[in-house]
Each structure stands twice: as C-alpha cells, then as structure tokens.
Write an enzyme that holds these catalytic residues in place. Sequence first.
Site, PDB file in Angstrom:
ATOM      1  N   LYS A   1      50.888  48.002  44.218  1.00 14.69           N
ATOM      2  CA  LYS A   1      51.143  48.621  45.527  1.00 14.69           C
ATOM      3  C   LYS A   1      52.586  49.098  45.623  1.00 14.69           C
ATOM      4  O   LYS A   1      52.883  50.060  46.344  1.00 14.69           O
ATOM      5  CB  LYS A   1      50.778  47.651  46.662  1.00 14.69           C
ATOM      6  CG  LYS A   1      51.524  46.317  46.649  1.00 14.69           C
ATOM      7  CD  LYS A   1      52.826  46.351  47.424  1.00 14.69           C
ATOM      8  CE  LYS A   1      53.577  45.039  47.314  1.00 14.69           C
ATOM      9  NZ  LYS A   1      54.868  45.058  48.025  1.00 14.69           N
TER      10      LYS A   1
ATOM     11  N   THR B   1      53.144  48.332  52.783  1.00 14.13           N
ATOM     12  CA  THR B   1      54.267  48.761  51.954  1.00 14.13           C
ATOM     13  C   THR B   1      54.407  50.275  51.885  1.00 14.13           C
ATOM     14  O   THR B   1      55.508  50.793  51.692  1.00 14.13           O
ATOM     15  CB  THR B   1      54.105  48.184  50.527  1.00 14.13           C
ATOM     16  OG1 THR B   1      53.856  46.788  50.615  1.00 14.13           O
ATOM     17  CG2 THR B   1      55.342  48.401  49.701  1.00 14.13           C
TER      18      THR B   1
END
Length: 315
Positions: A180, A237
């Site tokens: 991620k 994120t």
Amino acid sequence: MSISVLGAGAFGTALAISMSRDARPVTLWARDLADMATARENTRRLPGFTFPERLIVTGDLTQAAQADIILLATPMQSLAGFLTDYATLLDGKTLVACCKGVDLKSGLGPAEIIRTTCPGATPAILSGPSFAVDIAAGLPTALTLAAHDGTALQTALSTSNLRLYRSDDLVGVEIGGALKNVVAIACGITLGAGLGESAHAALMTRGFAEMQRFALSRGARRDTLSGLSGLGDLALTCSSEKSRNFTYGLALGRGDDLPQGTTVEGKATAKAVSNHAQKTGLDMPIADMVVAVLDKHLTIKEAADMLLTRPLKEE
C-alpha cells in the site's frame, strides 16, 4: 504479559503510549533517548503527547528485552540488521513486527526475517490503517494482528482505543502493509501532477489488484487483502497528507523539494517488488512505474503515458 516497544519513532512511541495508558507497565526503548526520559514526551518524533505514568523509557536494550512480548518498531530496511545484531537477546521471545515493507536486500517481509534471524522466536505482524497521532491521542483505531496462534496476544495488545482483529495469514498481512505504501506514492504522484481525482481513484483500484496479485503469488489468501491490513490501509494511506508515502509522491508530482528526515518505506519496497516481479515474470506495472520515476528513468508524463497505453484487457 509484559510488553516492550523497541524503536521510538512516531509509531513506536504512539503504541507505547496507548498500551501503557490502560494502567499496565510498558517499556519503550530508544537508541537515542535525547530528553524523553526527563521531558516525558518524544519532542522530536511525536510532540505534544505526554507519556503515561506507567510508560518506562530506557536506552538499555537488555532491560527492554526482558519483556514477554516485544514490538519491533524499527524501520523496515533496518530490521534484518537489528535482529542479527541482537538475536541472542531476542530469540525465544514473541516478536511483533510493526514495520511495513519488503527488505530490499533479501526480498523478505518482516515475518520471514524474524524466522531467519531468530528461529526460536514467535513471529507476529501488527498492521492496518493507522496514524501515530491518532493512536497517541486515544482515537479509535482498528488493526490486524497476524500470528499462528494469536488469541492471547490479541488480548494482551488490545487497548481501550486500539481494537485488534486476529488473522493467521502472516504473508497476506505483511504484503498488504508493504505494497500500500508503493501505491500511495503513485497516488501522490498522480494528484501532485494534476492528473485529477478520477485518475487517483483508478490508480488506487488498480493498485489494489496489483497488491492482490503479488500476495497470491507469495501464498497469501485473497480475503486478507480485503481486510484492514490491505484495503483498509490502502484507503487511508492513499488519501491523506498525514501519510509520508503519499506526501512524498505529491512532492514528486508537483516537482517540489522532497521531504527530508522522514522514513518513506515505499521507495525501497517498490524496488524490492519490482526486482521480484522481473525475476518471476509477475505483472506489477505500478511498482515498475514508481521505480522508474524514482530512478529518473521516466518523467511523470512518460510514466502516465506508459500506464495508459498498456494493452486493453478485462478487469
């Protein structure tokens, strides 16, 4: 069970604050104590949060390693060296990796590094959508704890604001947390370069598919990537300027000066993933694009064109 956190960066400090707030002793080890022990605050990494009374701060690793459960909050690219240096102290312990990434030198994730360097230790992974300031402030946060038999560990590490969900898929949890960051850099580049919200959404979605592809190739379960440590962490994120990886990508896309003095784990992870993909023939275009931009082999426009001109295919 007694708990120590090794590494006094923002995230390690936040975990120590949260876990000691519920009237249980927690030891926070720092290589450089600076003024933390006297100020009762990590003024350099997490200012504004006073340490609870039960939080013990030490520079003595031997003292910290006496705990039953040890949370490893060192940077990912330092983990293997740290565990190699202190294997005698840490072997036989429950070691919970709180770092996210893939080791550039070995291509291993944190669980496998723990198994390799401390074969007598019990490895676990703590990952999911979380910012240090939220945890330290006592805001509700949910994470995934991956361990082969993590019921007792789940109870020991949960706090009034930190809710842990249990998984036995260590590979899936660590890969979700690692990749991620790569996608977050790519999303930051996209918005920083002015390519728009639609492109951002598309890139995040295709990035999730790329994360699943890589995880499945390493033996993870698909459903793990749909949980907190995969999709949940990706959504956070890739969308917030509290994210160091996203902010780094924004600066790249805008052509601004890059943030200095902060750990951007996605840079090394992108290179490790791209190297692995080239050796195995795995299709990882977003990771490849991030590496090409970081290494200045492609401009932002060339990278965007590369992704947009890939052969058409089914989703």
